[in-house]
Design a protein around this motif. Structure first.
Motif, PDB file in Angstrom:
ATOM      1  N   LEU A 271       1.070  -1.062   0.035  1.00  0.00           N
ATOM      2  CA  LEU A 271      -0.010  -0.263   0.228  1.00  0.00           C
ATOM      3  C   LEU A 271       0.826   0.627   0.044  1.00  0.00           C
ATOM      4  O   LEU A 271      -0.294   2.293  -0.218  1.00  0.00           O
ATOM      5  N   GLU A 289      -9.893   9.280   1.652  1.00  0.00           N
ATOM      6  CA  GLU A 289      -9.786   8.070   1.409  1.00  0.00           C
ATOM      7  C   GLU A 289      -8.201   7.426   1.891  1.00  0.00           C
ATOM      8  O   GLU A 289      -8.634   5.791   2.190  1.00  0.00           O
ATOM      9  N   GLU A 293      -9.565   4.607   4.829  1.00  0.00           N
ATOM     10  CA  GLU A 293      -8.488   3.209   4.668  1.00  0.00           C
ATOM     11  C   GLU A 293      -7.801   2.610   6.052  1.00  0.00           C
ATOM     12  O   GLU A 293      -8.561   1.291   6.322  1.00  0.00           O
ATOM     13  N   ARG A 296     -11.083   1.136   8.314  1.00  0.00           N
ATOM     14  CA  ARG A 296     -11.409  -0.109   7.964  1.00  0.00           C
ATOM     15  C   ARG A 296     -10.318  -1.173   8.136  1.00  0.00           C
ATOM     16  O   ARG A 296     -10.592  -1.945   9.466  1.00  0.00           O
TER      17      ARG A 296
END
Length: 417
Positions: A271, A289, A293, A296
């Motif tokens: 990532l 974003e 992320e 999450r």
């Protein structure tokens, strides 16, 4: 037993005509630093005495935490003899601070010119809602109003569900109070070098506007503007404590190194090559974003598991405390931040120590928060009032001693900023 050294402001006397929070928070700092703070209250007392539960009348918790290290004298400034007594006290003071509206103070005959006549080198400090040269000069000001006017609720709305809200802390009162302390200390230093006192105005609106816009003016700094302002990271709707599998955790992954360490720790080193995460500029462009992320990922483990992972990866994190859990924080326990104290009127209480550490003149609470009018006779006697005159002032109602508390509100409280 070692003698406790005096605080760094020992010998400085502050005549404190403030009420509610902004001014009392400022004079709290001065009192903890060793100044002799004389809190001048109207007959009904500072309204903050009524906030929150308390064991005794007019001794609520917020008052206890904001008014320690002070002495209380009750003077009815609407009575000529009360006003005269105040001026005699001002002649013994180094600083006079108020948050009454200036016109109300002038009507009482306690403006700068009147006070300077009895103490030429006094530092005379007015905490006002708005600078007195502007069209808002006469308006009343409270924390909620100044938060709103300086843009705080609009920023909260942009960073959340679109509903403007005030920060649930009296942040404007406390921030401006600290600015006032800074001004007072600088003025005292100037007086020490030159012998000159001066008049100082500390406006809430202008002070908080500068405080907020330091983060958020952004591209509006330039002419023509480069953007619509606002620091993207602070305004992201995803900037909040991360939800874990069993609670929440506060984490700030900020530098490139920290992001690489984080992705390596969670088994997703690929990532870091994602263009959205590559560097700070990219992350700010895609901040929702990026935070989404991360959110999450954090939901996949418990808070305790994350604390262990993040500590090993050297990523900044802290627990999300509540009012119920913060007194059990191991760090605060280790440094002795919360102290058990015995208030002479209220019994056992929890106090918070001065957080800074000094090698020679450690600031500390000099005395517990006073009962209303507790020190009226003591303060007047120190200023040279003979016993018979003090008795006459008390008998005439210009001065009150502890325990004599009328229920009606006075106009002076209404005139406070």
């Amino acid at each position: 037993m070692n003698e406790i050294p005096p605080g760094p402001l020992a010998g400085i006397r502050v005549l404190d005509l403030t009420s509610v929070l902004m001014g009392p928070f400022a004079t709290l700092q001065l009192g903890d630093l060793g100044a002799d703070v004389i809190k001048v209250e109207p007959p009904e007392g500072d309204i903050v005495r009524e906030i929150g539960p308390g064991r005794g009348p007019k001794m609520g918790g917020m008052f206890l935490h904001t008014n320690r290290s002070k002495r209380s004298i009750v003077i009815d400034l609407k009575r000529p003899e009360g006003r005269d007594a105040l001026l005699r006290l001002a002649a013994t003071a180094d600083v006079m601070i108020f948050n009454m509206r200036p016109k109300a103070l002038a009507r009482l005959g306690l403006d700068y010119g009147s006070v300077r006549a009895v103490r030429p080198d006094i530092v005379f400090v007015g905490l006002v809602g708005f600078g007195q040269e502007g069209p808002y000069a006469a308006r009343p000001a409270y924390d909620d109003l100044i938060q709103g006017a300086s843009g705080v609720p609009a920023l909260v709305a942009a960073a959340s569900d679109g509903t403007p809200r005030y920060v649930p802390v009296n942040i404007a009162d406390r921030v401006v109070g600290l600015f006032a302390v800074q001004a007072i200390l600088a003025a005292l230093f100037h007086r020490q070098r030159t012998g000159e006192g001066q008049e100082i105005e500390v406006p809430m609106f202008e002070t908080m506007t500068g405080f907020v816009l330091g983060d958020h003016l952004g591209g509006l700094t330039y002419r023509p503007p480069l953007d619509a302002g606002g620091y993207a990271r602070l305004m992201s709707r995803h900037r909040r404590p991360y939800q874990t599998a069993d609670g929440h955790i506060c984490v700030l992954i900020y530098t490139d190194k920290q992001w690489r360490s984080f992705f390596a720790a969670v088994g997703s080193p690929d990532l870091i090559e994602d263009p959205r995460f590559r560097n700070l500029k990219a992350r700010l462009r895609h901040i929702d974003e990026v935070y989404g992320e991360a959110g999450r990922i954090f939901r996949t483990r418990t808070t305790a598991e994350w604390r262990d992972v993040l500590e090993r990866a050297d990523i900044p994190n802290m627990p999300m405390h509540t009012l119920a859990t913060i007194q059990d924080d191991p760090h605060l326990k280790a440094v002795g931040f919360f102290e058990a104290a015995e208030h002479p009127a209220e019994g056992p209480v929890v106090s918070m120590r001065v957080p800074s550490r000094w090698s020679r003149t450690q600031p500390r609470a000099g005395r517990p928060a006073p009962r209303l009018g507790e020190h009226s006779r003591e303060v007047l006697a120190e200023a040279g009032f003979p016993d018979r005159e003090i008795a006459a002032l008390v008998a005439g109602g210009a001065v009150r001693e502890g325990g004599t508390v009328p229920e009606e509100m006075s106009d002076r409280q209404e005139e406070a900023v």
